[in-house]
Design an enzyme around this catalytic site. Structure first.
Site, PDB file in Angstrom:
ATOM      1  CB  THR A 186      15.168   4.252   4.034  1.00 44.26           C
ATOM      2  OG1 THR A 186      13.833   4.608   3.668  1.00 44.26           O
ATOM      3  CG2 THR A 186      15.254   4.159   5.547  1.00 44.26           C
ATOM      4  CD  GLU A 332      13.298   0.885   6.742  1.00 46.81           C
ATOM      5  OE1 GLU A 332      12.949   0.713   5.555  1.00 46.81           O
ATOM      6  OE2 GLU A 332      13.137   1.960   7.351  1.00 46.81           O
ATOM      7  CE  LYS A 441       8.875   4.367  -2.421  1.00 51.08           C
ATOM      8  NZ  LYS A 441       8.948   2.944  -2.154  1.00 51.08           N
ATOM      9  CD1 TRP A 446      11.695   6.555   0.441  1.00 54.24           C
ATOM     10  CD2 TRP A 446       9.537   7.046   0.725  1.00 54.24           C
ATOM     11  NE1 TRP A 446      11.037   5.407   0.794  1.00 54.24           N
ATOM     12  CE2 TRP A 446       9.722   5.671   0.967  1.00 54.24           C
ATOM     13  CE3 TRP A 446       8.244   7.585   0.843  1.00 54.24           C
ATOM     14  CZ2 TRP A 446       8.668   4.834   1.321  1.00 54.24           C
ATOM     15  CZ3 TRP A 446       7.199   6.735   1.191  1.00 54.24           C
ATOM     16  CH2 TRP A 446       7.414   5.390   1.424  1.00 54.24           C
TER      17      TRP A 446
HETATM   18  P1  ADP Z   1      11.021   0.001  -2.021  1.00 49.56           P
HETATM   19  O1  ADP Z   1      10.591   1.192  -2.790  1.00 49.56           O
HETATM   20  O2  ADP Z   1      12.144  -0.724  -2.655  1.00 49.56           O
HETATM   21  O3  ADP Z   1       9.896  -0.929  -1.706  1.00 49.56           O
HETATM   22  P2  ADP Z   1      11.429   1.842   0.223  1.00 49.56           P
HETATM   23  O4  ADP Z   1      12.047   1.568   1.533  1.00 49.56           O
HETATM   24  O5  ADP Z   1      11.906   3.004  -0.553  1.00 49.56           O
HETATM   25  O6  ADP Z   1      11.614   0.505  -0.598  1.00 49.56           O
HETATM   26  O7  ADP Z   1       9.877   2.014   0.381  1.00 49.56           O
HETATM   27  C1  ADP Z   1       9.106   1.116   1.132  1.00 49.56           C
HETATM   28  C2  ADP Z   1       7.682   1.606   1.226  1.00 49.56           C
HETATM   29  O8  ADP Z   1       7.152   1.819  -0.095  1.00 49.56           O
HETATM   30  C3  ADP Z   1       6.728   0.654   1.882  1.00 49.56           C
HETATM   31  O9  ADP Z   1       6.760   0.743   3.286  1.00 49.56           O
HETATM   32  C4  ADP Z   1       5.397   1.123   1.299  1.00 49.56           C
HETATM   33  O10 ADP Z   1       4.910   2.278   1.963  1.00 49.56           O
HETATM   34  C5  ADP Z   1       5.762   1.507  -0.115  1.00 49.56           C
HETATM   35  N1  ADP Z   1       5.583   0.361  -1.026  1.00 49.56           N
HETATM   36  C6  ADP Z   1       6.515  -0.484  -1.494  1.00 49.56           C
HETATM   37  N2  ADP Z   1       5.963  -1.383  -2.317  1.00 49.56           N
HETATM   38  C7  ADP Z   1       4.650  -1.126  -2.361  1.00 49.56           C
HETATM   39  C8  ADP Z   1       3.536  -1.726  -3.029  1.00 49.56           C
HETATM   40  N3  ADP Z   1       3.663  -2.755  -3.833  1.00 49.56           N
HETATM   41  N4  ADP Z   1       2.317  -1.173  -2.815  1.00 49.56           N
HETATM   42  C9  ADP Z   1       2.150  -0.097  -2.008  1.00 49.56           C
HETATM   43  N5  ADP Z   1       3.156   0.506  -1.364  1.00 49.56           N
HETATM   44  C10 ADP Z   1       4.392   0.002  -1.533  1.00 49.56           C
END
Ligand code: ADP
Length: 543
Positions: A186, A332, A441, A446
């Site tokens: 990540t 995670e 994001k 990221w």
């Molecule tokens: P993924 O993008 O598959 O959820 P990542 O580990 O790349 O996994 O990113 C996780 C992070 O993305 C979360 O901790 C949060 O900050 C943000 N995130 C994921 N889903 C959402 C959502 N539905 N709304 C807002 N933020 C989100």
């Protein structure tokens, strides 16, 4: 007293066996670089997974070895999910949008032995080949006649020639259910990317849960389109869930960002459920609106990775009859943590209240537990108002990062801090309100603000720089660079932005620069990002 039931290990191999026996004929459709509709079946794919396992074994790959992929979503990538993990090796899916420096770091940190890659990513291989001494060779996911020239010093095979002639059955080892199955780094973190090492058990438990009605609601009559990349937390586990329940699979290949392709796949193939980040669904919506198109059989759309705008949900629901299911998770967390599905009475709420509820990130999926905490570690009330650090624990939540013993992933009480800030209401619906981790994001991927700040600070005219996420209509967030110039210097935006060329991936370059006299600092001298985000809350990027 112990129970007297069988203890059968929960392994990805058990999904493979189940799918081969129960629904081998289920179709797998892929867009590939050279075929707009490649068709095969789950049974054939899993036979080819066995061939891949044989071919890797012949090259000396053993249990626990790491095998990397750099590929879009298609049937060959799907085959690696089973061939690699079921032979006991670890499938390390890598994001091809990373800068070559980061890619080399990750390949080395994971000590990947082989790399399976799409032909389109050959330039990345050429860029990193001299920096990854552990890599024994690369396998290009293509036919033998399409094999590109090998970069100097790299043993290069075509996937088809690599597996050709190998037996279609494999004597899969009886693996410990806690054995590692796959690895995903990540970048949603400060410093180097961190590896999350999934186990067979965590993957299978997550897939069983993901299929449930109040999660992704998938069964044998479904046709599912994972637009979320297979390098992004195992495509939210769809490559495991679909063969488990017998759902048809449709893979968009390199065309995941193309509204027309997604529309055609959905309508022609009978897709009932599609999953991806908001940016993808915004792109499809623009295509539908601009061309007066409709969606025929699509029932549900899983949206996560970034907050889903309410306007997007409403448009899909009201104009296209598609229910948008908002979910939240992390690398995670394998990734699913919460899902927003209906509770009794919700549909009777007044319209604005209904959409306010649907926009929340949702309720936890059993057996994941979550709660919110203040700075002193006290649990906060679930009243929809109190907000604090969102922490989780559960059988598919990380307990430590791969080869990073110095990082404490879990606190003394066994909670993992997500770096998100949230409220939870009395009905258990969680809503993200902010983020403590210093990252951006963009379109579901990221960007490290710290790396961008380092580049900006390396410009001779810059006294201090900070990068924050600013809201963007298409990409959800984009980096905004805020700069204090050195006294007497007049460096402008264009020159500063040009300074990023070649130092970071092109799509990381900030979209705009704001010049200020000073940055807000806290007691320890750290830039107060929250204060900056508030100050630039209304910032609008020019179109
Ligand atoms: P993924 O993008 O598959 O959820 P990542 O580990 O790349 O996994 O990113 C996780 C992070 O993305 C979360 O901790 C949060 O900050 C943000 N995130 C994921 N889903 C959402 C959502 N539905 N709304 C807002 N933020 C989100």
């Amino acid at each position: 007293m112990q129970g007297l039931m069988m203890s059968m290990p929960l392994t990805i191999t058990s999904i493979l066996r189940h799918a081969r026996r129960n629904h081998p004929q289920v179709e797998v459709v892929s867009v590939t670089a050279d075929n707009p509709r490649h068709r095969t079946t789950v049974g054939e794919c899993l036979q080819r997974s066995a061939q891949l396992a044989h071919a890797l074994q012949a090259q000396g790959v053993k249990e626990g070895d790491r095998i990397a992929t750099l590929a879009w979503n298609d049937y060959r990538h799907f085959e690696t999910y089973y061939g690699v993990s079921c032979m006991g090796a670890v499938l390390h899916t890598i994001n091809p949008r990373l800068h070559p420096e980061q890619l080399a770091y990750i390949l080395n940190h994971a000590e990947d032995q082989w790399l399976l890659l799409d032909p389109a990513f050959m330039p990345l291989l050429a860029a990193v080949k001299d920096k990854v001494p552990e890599l024994k060779g690369a396998i290009v996911l293509c036919e033998q006649e399409d094999l590109p020239d090998a970069p100097e010093g790299v043993a290069l095979y075509s996937y088809e020639a690599f597996i050709e002639g190998q037996p279609v059955e494999y004597d899969w080892p009886e693996l410990d259910e806690n054995a590692a199955s796959s690895l995903c780094y990540t970048s949603g973190t400060t410093g180097h990317p961190k590896g999350v090492l999934y186990s067979h058990r965590s993957t299978v438990l997550h897939a069983i849960a993901a299929a449930q009605k109040d999660v992704l609601c998938l069964g044998a009559t479904d046709c599912v389109l994972p637009v979320v990349p297979m390098f992004h937390v195992n495509a939210w586990s769809i490559p495991y869930v679909a063969p488990m329940v017998g759902a048809k699979l449709v893979f968009p290949g390199p065309k995941m960002g193309d509204g027309e392709t997604l529309h055609d796949l959905i309508n022609d193939e009978g897709v009932t459920m599609a999953l991806g980040v908001p940016t993808v669904w915004l792109g499809l919506l623009n295509y539908l609106e601009a061309n007066g198109k409709t969606l025929e059989g699509l029932e549900r759309m899983g949206v996560g990775g970034s907050a889903c705008p309410t306007s997007l949900m409403r448009k899909y629901s009201e104009n296209y009859g598609v229910e948008v299911i908002h979910a939240w998770g992390m690398t995670e967390m394998s990734p699913i943590g919460t899902v927003n599905t209906l509770r009794p009475g919700m549909e009777d709420l007044p319209e604005s209240e209904y959409w306010t509820m649907r926009a929340k990130q949702g309720r936890t999926v059993f057996p994941v537990e979550m709660s919110i905490f203040d700075d002193d570690g006290n649990e906060l009330p679930w009243d929809g108002k109190a907000y604090g650090a969102l922490k989780v624990r559960g059988p598919w939540v990380v307990s430590g990062y791969y080869q990073r013993p110095e990082v404490d992933a879990v606190d003394r009480r066994g909670w993992f801090d997500t770096g998100d800030v949230a409220t939870i209401d009395s009905a258990g619906f969680m809503q993200i309100t902010d983020r403590t981790k210093d990252v951006i994001k963009s379109g579901g991927e990221w960007i490290s603000s710290i790396e961008l700040e380092n580049v900006a600070m390396s410009h001779p005219d810059v006294a201090e720089a900070a990068v924050i996420a600013a809201a963007h209509p298409k990409w959800d967030e984009r980096p905004l660079l805020i700069v204090v110039r050195k006294p007497g210097q007049q460096v402008g935006s264009d020159e500063l932005l040009a300074h990023f060329d070649g130092k970071v991936a092109k799509w990381w370059t900030p979209d705009a620069v704001e010049f200020v006299d000073e940055l807000p600092h806290g007691a320890t001298g750290k830039v107060q990002k929250m204060a900056l985000r508030e100050r630039f809350a209304d910032f609008k990027f020019s179109a």
